[in-house]
Design an enzyme around this catalytic site. Structure first.
Site, short mmCIF file in Angstrom:
data_model
loop_
_atom_site.label_atom_id
_atom_site.label_comp_id
_atom_site.label_asym_id
_atom_site.label_seq_id
_atom_site.Cartn_x
_atom_site.Cartn_y
_atom_site.Cartn_z
N TYR A 54 39.08 41.76 37.67
CA TYR A 54 39.34 41.69 36.23
C TYR A 54 38.86 42.96 35.55
O TYR A 54 37.66 43.16 35.32
CB TYR A 54 38.64 40.48 35.61
CG TYR A 54 39.12 39.14 36.11
CD1 TYR A 54 40.29 39.01 36.85
CD2 TYR A 54 38.38 37.98 35.86
CE1 TYR A 54 40.72 37.77 37.32
CE2 TYR A 54 38.80 36.75 36.32
CZ TYR A 54 39.97 36.64 37.05
OH TYR A 54 40.39 35.41 37.50
N HIS A 116 39.40 34.91 46.44
CA HIS A 116 40.45 34.90 45.42
C HIS A 116 41.81 34.54 46.00
O HIS A 116 42.61 33.86 45.34
CB HIS A 116 40.50 36.27 44.75
CG HIS A 116 40.87 36.23 43.31
ND1 HIS A 116 40.58 37.24 42.44
CD2 HIS A 116 41.53 35.31 42.58
CE1 HIS A 116 41.03 36.95 41.24
NE2 HIS A 116 41.62 35.78 41.29
N GLY A 198 48.24 27.78 29.72
CA GLY A 198 49.52 28.42 29.99
C GLY A 198 49.60 29.87 29.58
O GLY A 198 50.64 30.33 29.11
N ARG A 199 48.49 30.60 29.74
CA ARG A 199 48.44 32.02 29.38
C ARG A 199 48.89 32.26 27.94
O ARG A 199 49.60 33.22 27.65
CB ARG A 199 49.27 32.86 30.37
CG ARG A 199 48.77 32.76 31.81
CD ARG A 199 49.52 33.65 32.75
NE ARG A 199 48.90 33.63 34.07
CZ ARG A 199 49.21 32.76 35.03
NH1 ARG A 199 50.15 31.85 34.82
NH2 ARG A 199 48.59 32.78 36.20
N GLY A 200 48.46 31.35 27.07
CA GLY A 200 48.75 31.50 25.66
C GLY A 200 49.89 30.64 25.14
O GLY A 200 50.06 30.52 23.92
#
Length: 319
Positions: A54, A116, A198-200
């Site tokens: 990230y 990951h 939902g990613r925004g």
């Protein structure tokens, strides 16, 4: 905040995903990120999730500067962005990544460490053995797997108990309900739901197609490109109307739905700013509410795949 079991600890039922601190969804800065962490702690959030990828370590560095020691902290390794994008699970690499993460986090151990993505040509039993040794050495409180199948979980858990599995799960990503959530419950493994909003898509206001090309991966994600994007906005609109009618925030209702799918599920929404945190809390759903939400947004309603083909390469598919 209500509590849920994660390994040997009780943590807030809602955790925090720190992917956005790496600038992957829009501009951010250190001061804003630190204020967001303070607000999360004030809201009763006690589980924090990050990864070495990230912002190529930036998210971990910010958390290290924050310096709180009373937070249950998870980080991850295993994805190499490339090009080409690939994965590594060998012990030497895992140890190197862990030491780098601990240095950025300013810690000598981490409560939870995930792989990951799984490297297919390394037996998961060997991977579990590596993680077991790191637990025995006191560097990890426990280990987890991400984007894996129920069969992989069972094999790893038989070698050394898995603390948590982290897979995408939300109103528009329902695959884990076809076996993985059930396997986690059976084995006593926490299921950590990433991208539960939902990613925004289930944020405060309908999204606009203004994603930063080359930085925000939604710009090329199948669900966020046309004609899928407009179709998804239209599909979610009745749910937004229901939330307004019932006095829920859209994010709060979406998270409450995730929480209602099992008491071993811990969603980890993320945000860049403290302002959005208040939208996550407060929605209480009964059985009739859940039924109405699922009538409006039935399993499989989403238009487009959740990832592009290049991002699906090391995601385990089992249905």
């Amino acid at each position: 905040m209500k509590q849920r079991r994660l390994g040997t600890r009780e943590v807030g039922a809602i955790g925090f995903g720190a992917m956005s601190f790496g600038g992957m969804f829009g501009p951010t800065d250190e001061a804003t990120s630190l204020a967001c962490l303070d607000a999360a702690a004030d809201a009763g959030i006690t589980h924090l999730d990050t990864a070495d990828i990230y912002g190529m370590g930036l998210s971990e560095e910010i958390i290290g500067k924050w310096g709180r020691r009373d937070i249950h902290l998870a980080t991850k390794c295993g994805i190499l962005n490339g090009p080409p994008r690939t994965v590594r699970n060998d012990e030497a690499y895992i140890r190197k990544c862990l030491e780098q993460s601990l240095r950025r986090l300013k810690r000598d151990h981490v409560e939870l460490y995930y792989i990951h993505r799984r490297q297919p040509d390394i037996p998961v039993e060997d991977l579990a053995g590596t993680m077991a040794r790191l637990v025995q050495e006191g560097k990890l409180g426990g280990y987890g797997l991400s984007e894996v199948s129920p069969s992989t979980l069972r094999r790893a858990h038989a070698e050394h108990p898995v603390t948590a599995v982290q897979n995408e799960f939300s109103l528009w990503t329902r695959l884990p309900q076809l076996g993985l959530i059930q396997a986690c419950r059976e084995l006593g493994v926490a299921f950590v739901a990433f991208s539960p909003l939902g990613r925004g898509m289930f944020g405060r206001a309908p999204l606009k197609r203004d994603f930063r090309t080359g930085i925000d991966f939604r710009d090329t994600n199948p669900r966020f490109i046309e004609p899928n994007f407009s179709a998804n906005l239209a599909a979610v609109a009745p749910f937004r109307a229901l939330c307004a009618e019932r006095g829920w925030t859209v994010a709060g209702a979406a998270l409450a739905w995730v929480l209602a799918q099992g008491d071993h599920i811990i969603p980890i929404p993320g945000t860049r700013t403290a302002d959005h945190l208040r939208d996550w809390l407060g929605a209480e759903l009964d059985a009739a509410d859940i039924a109405e939400i699922e009538r409006l947004l039935p399993a499989g309603f989403a238009h487009g795949d959740r990832y592009g083909d290049h991002q699906m390469a090391f995601v385990e598919r089992y249905c």
